[in-house]
Design a protein around this motif. Structure first.
Motif, short mmCIF file in Angstrom:
data_model
loop_
_atom_site.label_atom_id
_atom_site.label_comp_id
_atom_site.label_asym_id
_atom_site.label_seq_id
_atom_site.Cartn_x
_atom_site.Cartn_y
_atom_site.Cartn_z
N ALA A 94 0.84 -1.21 0.00
CA ALA A 94 0.00 0.00 0.00
C ALA A 94 0.88 1.26 0.00
O ALA A 94 0.59 2.22 -0.71
CB ALA A 94 -0.93 -0.01 1.20
N GLU A 95 1.95 1.23 0.78
CA GLU A 95 2.86 2.38 0.82
C GLU A 95 3.52 2.59 -0.55
O GLU A 95 3.63 3.73 -1.02
CB GLU A 95 3.94 2.13 1.88
CG GLU A 95 4.98 3.22 1.98
CD GLU A 95 6.09 2.87 2.95
OE1 GLU A 95 7.18 3.45 2.78
OE2 GLU A 95 5.88 2.05 3.85
N LEU A 96 3.94 1.51 -1.20
CA LEU A 96 4.56 1.62 -2.52
C LEU A 96 3.57 2.19 -3.54
O LEU A 96 3.93 3.03 -4.37
CB LEU A 96 5.07 0.25 -2.99
CG LEU A 96 6.26 -0.32 -2.24
CD1 LEU A 96 6.56 -1.74 -2.73
CD2 LEU A 96 7.48 0.56 -2.41
N VAL A 97 2.32 1.73 -3.49
CA VAL A 97 1.30 2.23 -4.42
C VAL A 97 1.03 3.71 -4.17
O VAL A 97 0.95 4.49 -5.11
CB VAL A 97 0.00 1.40 -4.32
CG1 VAL A 97 -1.13 2.07 -5.08
CG2 VAL A 97 0.23 -0.01 -4.83
N HIS A 98 0.91 4.09 -2.89
CA HIS A 98 0.68 5.51 -2.56
C HIS A 98 1.83 6.38 -3.08
O HIS A 98 1.59 7.46 -3.63
CB HIS A 98 0.52 5.71 -1.06
CG HIS A 98 -0.83 5.35 -0.53
ND1 HIS A 98 -1.98 5.98 -0.94
CD2 HIS A 98 -1.20 4.43 0.37
CE1 HIS A 98 -3.01 5.44 -0.32
NE2 HIS A 98 -2.56 4.49 0.48
N ASP A 99 3.06 5.92 -2.91
CA ASP A 99 4.22 6.68 -3.38
C ASP A 99 4.20 6.81 -4.91
O ASP A 99 4.46 7.89 -5.45
CB ASP A 99 5.52 6.03 -2.93
CG ASP A 99 5.79 6.18 -1.45
OD1 ASP A 99 5.09 6.99 -0.79
OD2 ASP A 99 6.68 5.50 -0.94
N SER A 100 3.93 5.71 -5.59
CA SER A 100 3.89 5.73 -7.05
C SER A 100 2.77 6.65 -7.55
O SER A 100 2.96 7.45 -8.47
CB SER A 100 3.70 4.31 -7.60
OG SER A 100 3.75 4.30 -9.00
N TYR A 101 1.61 6.55 -6.92
CA TYR A 101 0.47 7.41 -7.28
C TYR A 101 0.83 8.88 -7.04
O TYR A 101 0.57 9.74 -7.88
CB TYR A 101 -0.75 7.00 -6.45
CG TYR A 101 -1.92 7.92 -6.62
CD1 TYR A 101 -2.76 7.81 -7.73
CD2 TYR A 101 -2.21 8.90 -5.67
CE1 TYR A 101 -3.84 8.67 -7.89
CE2 TYR A 101 -3.28 9.75 -5.82
CZ TYR A 101 -4.10 9.64 -6.93
OH TYR A 101 -5.16 10.48 -7.09
N ALA A 102 1.46 9.18 -5.90
CA ALA A 102 1.84 10.56 -5.58
C ALA A 102 2.85 11.10 -6.60
O ALA A 102 2.77 12.26 -6.99
CB ALA A 102 2.42 10.63 -4.17
N ARG A 103 3.77 10.26 -7.06
CA ARG A 103 4.74 10.68 -8.07
C ARG A 103 4.03 11.01 -9.38
O ARG A 103 4.36 11.98 -10.05
CB ARG A 103 5.80 9.60 -8.29
CG ARG A 103 6.71 9.40 -7.08
CD ARG A 103 7.64 8.22 -7.27
NE ARG A 103 8.59 8.43 -8.35
CZ ARG A 103 9.70 9.15 -8.27
NH1 ARG A 103 10.01 9.74 -7.15
NH2 ARG A 103 10.51 9.27 -9.30
#
Length: 117
Positions: A94-103
């Motif tokens: 979930a953290e990785l997805v949030h970071d990718s989405y934020a980028r």
């Protein structure tokens, strides 16, 4: 987290859209206003391999882990592929997805970001 749960989680991000590309690509792309933040391989080999965009520091960290490798054709842009998502903790994914989405959102224009909010 299963692959289906991860697909649902990615699609639940604000403004996210899932686009299925058939042969020869065979990928399910998750994007926000045309900017990709994740994708799944939908055919063999490595069916449901999950790829996402990470920072340069996290790219080095993740590619040292077993089951994670630079994404084909996109590795030079700091995309990684996770072969088996079930091996990773749900909160970490979930953290990785949030970071990718934020980028992806950060690379949009101000008007596109306002339209999502």
């Amino acid at each position: 987290m299963t692959t289906d749960e991860l697909k649902e989680f990615c699609a639940a991000q604000p403004g996210a859209q899932a686009v299925l590309y058939g042969a020869p690509s065979n990928i399910l792309v998750l994007e926000v206003s045309g900017k990709k933040f994740a994708y799944f391989k939908t055919s063999a080999p490595e069916q449901w391999r999950f790829s996402l965009w990470v920072s340069a520091e996290r790219f080095i960290e993740l590619t040292d882990m077993p089951g994670v490798k630079p994404a084909r054709y996109m590795g030079r842009f700091h995309w990684v592929s996770i072969v088996d998502v079930a091996r990773f903790p749900s909160d970490y994914l979930a953290e990785l997805v949030h970071d990718s989405y934020a980028r992806a959102v950060a690379s949009l224009t101000r008007a596109q970001r306002a339209a999502i909010a």
